[in-house]
Design an enzyme around this catalytic site. Structure first.
Site, short mmCIF file in Angstrom:
data_model
loop_
_atom_site.label_atom_id
_atom_site.label_comp_id
_atom_site.label_asym_id
_atom_site.label_seq_id
_atom_site.Cartn_x
_atom_site.Cartn_y
_atom_site.Cartn_z
N GLU A 107 0.41 -29.06 10.23
CA GLU A 107 -0.70 -28.30 9.63
C GLU A 107 -1.62 -29.19 8.78
O GLU A 107 -2.76 -28.80 8.49
CB GLU A 107 -0.16 -27.18 8.73
CG GLU A 107 0.46 -27.70 7.44
CD GLU A 107 1.00 -26.61 6.53
OE1 GLU A 107 1.74 -25.74 7.00
OE2 GLU A 107 0.69 -26.66 5.33
N ASP A 140 3.31 -19.06 7.58
CA ASP A 140 2.29 -19.48 6.60
C ASP A 140 2.26 -21.00 6.51
O ASP A 140 1.41 -21.56 5.83
CB ASP A 140 2.60 -18.87 5.23
CG ASP A 140 1.48 -19.11 4.23
OD1 ASP A 140 0.31 -18.85 4.57
OD2 ASP A 140 1.76 -19.57 3.10
N PRO A 164 13.91 -25.41 0.30
CA PRO A 164 13.04 -26.59 0.27
C PRO A 164 13.11 -27.26 1.64
O PRO A 164 14.03 -27.00 2.43
CB PRO A 164 13.68 -27.49 -0.79
CG PRO A 164 14.77 -26.71 -1.42
CD PRO A 164 15.12 -25.59 -0.51
N ALA A 189 7.69 -21.11 3.84
CA ALA A 189 8.22 -22.22 3.01
C ALA A 189 7.54 -23.52 3.45
O ALA A 189 6.49 -23.89 2.93
CB ALA A 189 9.72 -22.28 3.14
N ARG A 190 8.10 -24.19 4.43
CA ARG A 190 7.52 -25.42 4.96
C ARG A 190 7.67 -25.41 6.49
O ARG A 190 8.75 -25.11 7.00
CB ARG A 190 8.22 -26.66 4.39
CG ARG A 190 7.84 -26.97 2.94
CD ARG A 190 6.40 -27.47 2.81
NE ARG A 190 6.02 -27.77 1.44
CZ ARG A 190 5.42 -26.91 0.60
NH1 ARG A 190 5.17 -25.67 0.99
NH2 ARG A 190 5.07 -27.28 -0.61
N ILE A 199 11.54 -18.03 -5.09
CA ILE A 199 10.74 -17.18 -4.20
C ILE A 199 11.64 -16.23 -3.40
O ILE A 199 11.40 -15.02 -3.33
CB ILE A 199 9.86 -18.05 -3.26
CG1 ILE A 199 8.82 -18.82 -4.10
CG2 ILE A 199 9.18 -17.18 -2.20
CD1 ILE A 199 8.05 -19.88 -3.35
N HIS A 219 -1.33 -21.41 5.07
CA HIS A 219 -0.65 -21.86 3.85
C HIS A 219 -1.31 -21.27 2.60
O HIS A 219 -1.67 -22.00 1.67
CB HIS A 219 -0.62 -23.40 3.77
CG HIS A 219 0.57 -23.91 3.02
ND1 HIS A 219 1.35 -24.96 3.45
CD2 HIS A 219 1.13 -23.50 1.84
CE1 HIS A 219 2.31 -25.19 2.57
NE2 HIS A 219 2.20 -24.30 1.60
#
Ligand code: NAD
Length: 330
Positions: free
Chosen positions: A264, A259, A207, A234-235, A157, A296
């Site tokens: 979440e 995002d 990651p 990403a996270r 990405i 997300h």
């Protein structure tokens, strides 16, 4: 004729599933439930299994049942396979497959959308207009070709984000322990501190693991320019949300787009308009005019959904016919 059962299917996946089933002359049945100890019996009588979920699939008894029912694989139509106990899968002769790259463009184009909104101060101008304030104060923007975009984690990405911004004329720098020669025309690798200090946009694409949990903390935010924007598609836990809120409130950075946000789960992807939701930090971010929050949705395009379904089903077909999938997870 083999039969495949897909769990947790959304309505938007159905047209792709039906088309694949017809084209391959393989029966594919679907349900809307997660796969676990209480739903594993539904797969009895089927030859293939495809799942998509973030919750655990259960303990050893689930794997033993799949073996007893004659299943030979577990197909994931997502990337992450942390919900699978690979030792149990191996012990029960189950091949696990995932979809490693369903569409890097999907997330990268959401990043572009967020960056454009932030850079042109569209959140702030919309909020003002709602009050009848159409003034220009504070809305002067930079142009992308004069900006430096800093990418932390230039993998599938991140490298796609790099190419998009390079095409728009930006200077692109990246921090990644892996230096990929094929990206030499798109970006320059730099150390993390240099990236944080030089970038007008910092966007994280690593990651989530022990090394990246709260990688963007108060120290990292303090190194960023006060005019810079932070993007996390990403996270959530890669960014320390409380430190981000402090940096935004104090003017340490100019804005952010998220995002994915800590806490979440159970909120993003759900309609919580009636019952509400308990995540004060998320509410604080949403209330800020210089912050963009999306639930997300980076992965969620027609092309990505098509790939998730088709790649997962193709892999089941390959394994059921005795072949080896290139997406087998060891
Ligand atoms: P990838 O594995 O292709 O790339 C990750 C890159 O990060 C690799 O090049 C790796 O070397 C690098 N990296 C690892 N640790 C690092 C560190 N500490 N500092 C700098 N770089 C580091 O992964 P990808 O497919 O590009 O996914 C990137 C992220 O996007 C993941 O967190 C993934 O979960 C997330 N994602 C989000 C959505 C969404 O809907 N928003 C969709 C898909 C993936």
């Amino acid at each position: 004729m083999p039969k495949i059962l897909m769990y947790s299917v959304r309505p938007d996946e159905m047209p792709v599933i039906e088309a694949w089933s017809q084209a391959n002359r393989i029966q594919v049945d679907t349900n809307e439930v997660e796969f676990n100890a209480s739903t594993v019996d539904l797969v009895k009588g089927y030859d293939g299994l495809v799942i998509q979920q973030h919750g655990s699939i259960g303990g050893p008894e689930v794997y033993a049942k799949l073996k007893a029912y004659g299943l030979r694989q577990i197909g994931l139509r997502i990337t992450g396979y942390d919900i699978i106990d690979l030792d149990q899968a191996r012990a029960n002769g189950l091949v696990v497959t995932n979809v490693p790259a369903y569409s890097p463009r999907s997330v990268a184009e959401l990043v572009l959308a967020h960056v454009m909104r932030l850079v042109r101060h569209l959140g702030e101008s919309t909020a003002r207009q709602e009050r009848g304030d159409f003034s220009w104060t504070g809305l002067e923007a930079h142009e992308i070709h004069n900006m430096t975009i800093g990418i932390i984690g230039a993998g599938k990405i991140g490298s796609t984000v790099a190419r998009i911004f390079k095409a728009l004329g930006a200077t692109v720098i990246a921090n990644d322990p892996i230096h990929r020669p094929e990206l030499a025309d798109a970006l320059d690798y730099v150390g993390l501190d240099e990236l944080l200090m030089r970038s007008d946009v910092v966007t994280v694409h690593t990651p989530l693991d022990q090394s990246t949990h709260h990688l963007i903390d108060a120290d990292a935010l303090a190194k960023m320019k006060s005019t810079a924007f932070l993007i996390d598609a990403a996270r959530g836990p890669i960014v320390d949300t409380k430190a981000l809120i402090e940096a935004l409130k104090s003017g340490g950075i100019a804005g952010a787009a998220m995002d994915s946000v800590e806490g979440e789960a159970g909120i993003f992807g759900e309609d919580r308009s009636a019952e509400g939701y308990d995540n004060p930090d998320l509410r604080t971010l949403e209330a800020m005019d210089n912050v963009e929050v999306s639930p997300h949705i980076g992965f969620y395009t027609d092309a990505a959904v098509k790939n998730m379904v088709e790649i997962a089903l193709d892999d089941v077909k390959t394994i059921l016919s005795g072949g080896i999938s290139e997406h087998q997870v060891d």
